[in-house]
Write an enzyme that holds these catalytic residues in place. Structure first.
Site, short mmCIF file in Angstrom:
data_model
loop_
_atom_site.label_atom_id
_atom_site.label_comp_id
_atom_site.label_asym_id
_atom_site.label_seq_id
_atom_site.Cartn_x
_atom_site.Cartn_y
_atom_site.Cartn_z
N PHE B 8 68.23 35.84 9.10
CA PHE B 8 67.64 34.36 9.43
C PHE B 8 68.81 33.74 10.09
CE2 PHE B 8 64.95 30.70 8.90
CZ PHE B 8 63.79 31.41 9.19
N ALA B 10 70.44 33.67 14.27
CA ALA B 10 69.90 33.15 15.64
C ALA B 10 68.59 33.91 16.00
CB ALA B 10 70.58 33.15 16.82
N LYS B 110 72.29 47.08 15.41
CA LYS B 110 72.74 48.32 16.00
C LYS B 110 73.55 49.22 14.97
CE LYS B 110 75.04 45.57 18.81
NZ LYS B 110 74.53 44.27 18.76
N GLU B 134 63.90 48.35 20.29
CA GLU B 134 64.01 48.02 21.64
C GLU B 134 65.25 46.70 21.74
OE1 GLU B 134 62.42 48.61 24.60
OE2 GLU B 134 64.36 47.89 25.26
N VAL B 137 69.43 47.30 22.42
CA VAL B 137 70.07 47.69 23.66
C VAL B 137 69.35 46.52 24.70
CG1 VAL B 137 70.63 49.10 25.49
CG2 VAL B 137 70.54 49.71 22.96
N GLY B 192 80.55 29.09 23.71
CA GLY B 192 79.79 29.76 22.67
C GLY B 192 79.31 31.12 23.14
N GLU B 195 82.65 35.01 20.78
CA GLU B 195 83.18 34.66 19.36
C GLU B 195 84.52 34.21 19.30
OE1 GLU B 195 80.81 35.58 16.81
OE2 GLU B 195 79.29 36.58 18.24
N ASP B 206 80.97 46.70 21.18
CA ASP B 206 79.67 46.44 21.23
C ASP B 206 78.71 47.28 22.40
OD1 ASP B 206 77.19 44.60 20.77
OD2 ASP B 206 77.51 44.17 23.03
N LYS B 210 75.69 50.44 22.17
CA LYS B 210 74.50 50.41 22.79
C LYS B 210 74.37 51.67 23.48
CE LYS B 210 74.34 45.41 22.96
NZ LYS B 210 74.79 44.33 23.56
#
Lengths: 321, 321
Positions: B8, B10, B110, B134, B137, B192, B195, B206, B210
């Site tokens: 819970f 973003a 992921k 979906e 990625v 923002g 990070e 990251d 993917k």
């Protein structure tokens, strides 16, 4: 699954080749072109059909396409005959016959879905079948199914795109080489990129039909070609392209679709913008409430490319059967 | 359809907002964050859950997320908790529990699909349910479903993409303003976009995850992070960007996926190429045997954008139920 294939030009043969190549596991039980038809409820030998078409100019012994569609036993009609305007016949009639016969419809033919969308959807509802049309807009690019499936939860408020490879090729060459419209058109005709009678493409009609289809899918409306404000590319000069570039822009034939209006016209697009694609490429940008802008780019025409869209629609139906 | 929503932050709240906005017609019967859980088999009031989370830092009275997932009655688990590597827990366990409970899984996480794809698919097969991903990625961009559905009849042989908005923002700003990596990173952190600990993004991890997911979908393999050759953007200098531009190129962090290899590294991309997208945009180009090159571009992250992908997966399951 059993397929009836109507239309055996570049797109229809592309579909046959894709089936022969194993792209989708179906039996093709009927093949028709504009004046001949072959039927075998056990599945036709597509290599033989191709050979007969090449050597004898026909796909089979039969001549009554309409009658064959009434009698044969198939789950999906793949309608790949050339686009006709006005009443969109004979394709519209073939589609209705197939639906009355309990078959789904998959098509690359812009006529019926641009000119008689409402009637078609009504017939589909009554028969409890699907009409899928990925191949009508953007060739190999997922456009209709991006809206219907990938953006299923979004409200898509507008679409803008470059939907005619012939026009985009001509504008790209005119800009790159500083050549006139007439000169590049001749070149494109020599290369087979433009038709001998290029009106349908260069006057923006093809783009307009695709805008009508996108609009009908996005807004569940019943717009037709008459609702589109259309200007083609025949008046675009090398000078105007040069001036645009001096201010960091390119000129593209852009189709614009919103709930309020439909238009096709040469527009200034900033260089490097998502719509700034070159040569025969097509592109569509959708504006969606959750996803924001989503853009799809690729080959908007071609035998195997359009077949890719037809196959994906047939596969989508197969997944549900 | 009844949904259990785990995560819970973003993305999870974005999904809740999409449901509240009517994007998809479901009852959310369970909401969990990392330490609390709310269950109501008649459907939770999502506004109240949001308010409690905001004011009290918890979503409900319960503390046993695992137990709640075992007991509650739902058709789909939407797993939207943050990505964890290694054994991808606790998300992996939640997914297996949901599948044993007969529920489909839709995820933006992921970890499980990059680290334990084979086990996950096996569990899905055994339970006769679907795992859809979906949202893992390309955020709002249809990537996985473009391969699985829009290119269903094609053999997709490779994918290349820009899959991390933070890196693309940093490289874009460095080039445009001639600033150093450290300077722009600080700026991105203030905005923002990066990070406080940017390692996961800027070291290419990251993007690599993917690529692993795309590879597993494309080639039905079981690759993990260890199979990717990864170089991040921390060593890219303003000088190298300027030199590239002098030869008509930009430098992008490109992920490359083929049956032979997986790599992530800064690469030269010709200016104006489909992969030359700016700011936080993402893009993926697929090479397919029938369709040729198909490129999708859009927002790769964000609350409503990732929710768009989750909703489209939930809607796809709903269409089949």
């Amino acid at each position: 699954m059993r397929v009836a294939l109507v239309g055996f030009g570049a797109v229809g043969r592309g579909f046959a080749d894709a089936v022969l190549g194993g792209a989708v596991d179906v039996d093709v039980v009927l093949v028709a072109d504009s004046s001949s038809v072959a039927v075998d409820n056990d599945g036709l030998d597509l290599e033989s059909v191709k050979e007969r078409k090449e050597k004898q100019g026909v796909v089979g012994e039969g001549e009554d396409v309409q009658g064959a569609l009434e009698d044969a036993d198939y789950d999906v009609l793949v309608e790949a005959s050339p686009t006709t305007l006005g009443d969109a016949q004979p394709a519209f009639g073939y589609m209705v016959t197939a639906m009355e016969n309990g078959a789904h419809v998959v098509t690359s033919n812009k006529g019926p879905v641009a000119m008689r969308y409402g009637e078609l959807m009504e017939a589909a509802d009554e028969a409890g079948v699907e009409v899928r049309m990925e191949g009508t807009v953007g060739g190999a690019i997922p456009t209709i199914n991006t809206v219907r499936e990938s953006l299923a939860g979004d409200e898509v408020t507008s679409a803008r795109g470059i939907l005619n490879g012939t026009c985009n090729f001509i504008l790209t060459r005119m800009l790159e080489e500083g050549l006139t419209y007439e000169h590049v058109l001749g070149e494109a005709q020599d290369m087979g990129i433009a038709e001998a009678d290029p009106t349908f493409d260069v006057e923006g009609i093809d783009t307009a039909l695709k805008c009508v289809i996108l609009s009908n899918v996005l807004f569940e409306g019943e717009r037709t070609l008459d609702d589109v404000d259309v200007t083609g590319i025949t008046e675009v000069t090398p000078d105007s392209l040069r001036l645009a570039r001096e201010s960091g822009h390119v000129v593209k034939l852009v189709g614009e679709v919103s709930e309020e209006s439909l238009s096709v016209a040469p527009r200034l697009v900033p260089e490097g913008h998502a719509l700034d694609v070159s040569g025969t490429l097509n592109v569509v940008s959708f504006e969606a409430d959750l996803a924001g802008e989503v853009t799809v780019t690729g080959h908007g025409a071609g035998s195997s490319e359009t077949a890719s869209a037809l196959v994906s629609d047939v596969a989508a139906i197969a997944r549900k059967e």
